[in-house]
Scaffold this motif. Structure first.
Motif, short mmCIF file in Angstrom:
data_model
loop_
_atom_site.label_atom_id
_atom_site.label_comp_id
_atom_site.label_asym_id
_atom_site.label_seq_id
_atom_site.Cartn_x
_atom_site.Cartn_y
_atom_site.Cartn_z
N ASN A 1 2.02 107.28 65.51
CA ASN A 1 2.10 107.95 66.82
C ASN A 1 0.82 108.74 67.14
OD1 ASN A 1 3.37 108.42 69.22
ND2 ASN A 1 4.39 110.28 68.51
N ILE A 2 -0.30 108.04 67.02
CA ILE A 2 -1.62 108.61 67.28
C ILE A 2 -2.20 107.92 68.51
CG2 ILE A 2 -3.96 108.89 66.34
CD1 ILE A 2 -2.67 108.68 63.55
N PRO A 3 -2.78 108.66 69.44
CA PRO A 3 -3.39 108.01 70.61
C PRO A 3 -4.61 107.17 70.18
CG PRO A 3 -3.83 110.38 70.63
CD PRO A 3 -2.90 110.11 69.49
N THR A 4 -4.70 105.95 70.70
CA THR A 4 -5.77 105.05 70.27
C THR A 4 -6.69 104.53 71.38
OG1 THR A 4 -4.29 103.15 70.43
CG2 THR A 4 -4.46 104.22 68.29
N PHE B 1 -11.71 101.77 72.65
CA PHE B 1 -12.83 101.64 73.57
C PHE B 1 -14.15 101.71 72.81
CE2 PHE B 1 -16.05 103.74 76.20
CZ PHE B 1 -16.17 102.80 77.21
N PHE B 2 -14.30 102.71 71.94
CA PHE B 2 -15.55 102.85 71.20
C PHE B 2 -15.68 101.79 70.11
CE2 PHE B 2 -15.55 107.10 73.10
CZ PHE B 2 -16.85 107.09 73.61
N GLY C 1 -10.16 96.62 65.37
CA GLY C 1 -9.36 97.01 66.53
C GLY C 1 -7.87 96.87 66.25
N ARG C 2 -7.50 95.81 65.56
CA ARG C 2 -6.09 95.62 65.18
C ARG C 2 -5.63 96.73 64.24
NH1 ARG C 2 -3.16 93.16 61.04
NH2 ARG C 2 -1.22 92.22 61.74
N PHE C 3 -6.47 97.09 63.27
CA PHE C 3 -6.12 98.16 62.35
C PHE C 3 -5.91 99.47 63.11
CE2 PHE C 3 -7.68 101.95 60.20
CZ PHE C 3 -6.71 102.08 59.23
N ILE C 4 -6.83 99.78 64.02
CA ILE C 4 -6.73 101.03 64.79
C ILE C 4 -5.44 101.04 65.60
CG2 ILE C 4 -7.73 102.33 66.72
CD1 ILE C 4 -10.49 101.49 65.63
N TYR C 5 -5.16 99.94 66.27
CA TYR C 5 -3.96 99.86 67.12
C TYR C 5 -2.68 100.01 66.29
CZ TYR C 5 -0.36 98.13 70.18
OH TYR C 5 0.81 98.01 70.90
N LEU C 6 -2.58 99.23 65.22
CA LEU C 6 -1.35 99.28 64.41
C LEU C 6 -1.18 100.62 63.71
CD1 LEU C 6 -1.34 95.69 62.87
CD2 LEU C 6 0.06 96.58 64.76
N ASP C 7 -2.26 101.19 63.22
CA ASP C 7 -2.19 102.50 62.57
C ASP C 7 -1.78 103.57 63.57
OD1 ASP C 7 -2.67 104.15 60.17
OD2 ASP C 7 -4.29 105.02 61.37
N HIS D 1 -11.35 107.11 65.26
CA HIS D 1 -9.92 106.98 64.99
C HIS D 1 -9.53 107.79 63.75
CE1 HIS D 1 -5.90 105.44 64.57
NE2 HIS D 1 -6.19 105.05 63.35
N LEU D 2 -10.33 107.69 62.70
CA LEU D 2 -10.01 108.43 61.48
C LEU D 2 -10.04 109.94 61.71
CD1 LEU D 2 -11.91 106.25 58.88
CD2 LEU D 2 -9.47 106.23 59.39
N LEU D 3 -10.99 110.40 62.51
CA LEU D 3 -11.04 111.83 62.84
C LEU D 3 -9.86 112.23 63.72
CD1 LEU D 3 -14.86 112.23 63.52
CD2 LEU D 3 -13.56 113.09 61.56
N THR D 4 -9.51 111.39 64.68
CA THR D 4 -8.35 111.67 65.53
C THR D 4 -7.08 111.72 64.70
OG1 THR D 4 -9.41 110.54 67.39
CG2 THR D 4 -7.02 110.87 67.54
N ARG D 5 -6.95 110.79 63.77
CA ARG D 5 -5.77 110.77 62.90
C ARG D 5 -5.68 112.05 62.08
NH1 ARG D 5 -4.91 106.00 58.61
NH2 ARG D 5 -6.77 106.94 57.73
N ALA D 6 -6.80 112.49 61.52
CA ALA D 6 -6.79 113.72 60.73
C ALA D 6 -6.43 114.92 61.60
CB ALA D 6 -8.15 113.93 60.07
N PHE D 7 -6.92 114.94 62.84
CA PHE D 7 -6.63 116.05 63.75
C PHE D 7 -5.17 116.05 64.17
CE2 PHE D 7 -6.39 117.79 68.07
CZ PHE D 7 -6.85 119.07 67.83
#
Length: 91
Positions: free
Chosen positions: A51-54, A59-60, A40-46, A72-78
């Motif tokens: 500037n990616i919505p997290t 939540f998931f 969760g910390r990695f997702i939030y900081l990344d 998150h990785l898919l959202t980041r790529a998108f």
């Protein structure tokens, strides 16, 4: 295929049986909390850094564990429009 489905059911039944023991439940709970904390910390900081919505990924992550990281990785790529960033866990 039969072997995999049989082993999957055996392991699931073993997990259900082990949940009766307080030692197992406390160990499993610590494992889940550690996953939530670090991933969760990695997702939030990344997300903050790039500037990616997290919120949906967090939540998931807290609800279903690894699915949140994959999301998150898919959202980041998108968002970054670069499929190569899916496998980059640093930077």
């Amino acid at each position: 295929f039969e072997f995999l489905s049989t082993q999957g059911f055996v392991k699931l039944s073993a997990m259900m049986e082990m949940r009766q023991y307080p030692e197992f439940v406390s160990e499993e709970w610590a494992h889940v909390l550690a996953w939530d904390l670090f991933v969760g910390r990695f997702i939030y900081l990344d997300g903050t850094k790039k500037n990616i919505p997290t919120p949906h990924s967090l939540f998931f992550c807290f609800l279903l564990g690894p699915l949140g990281l994959v999301l998150h990785l898919l959202t980041r790529a998108f968002v970054l429009k670069d499929a190569n960033t899916i496998l980059e866990l640093e930077d």
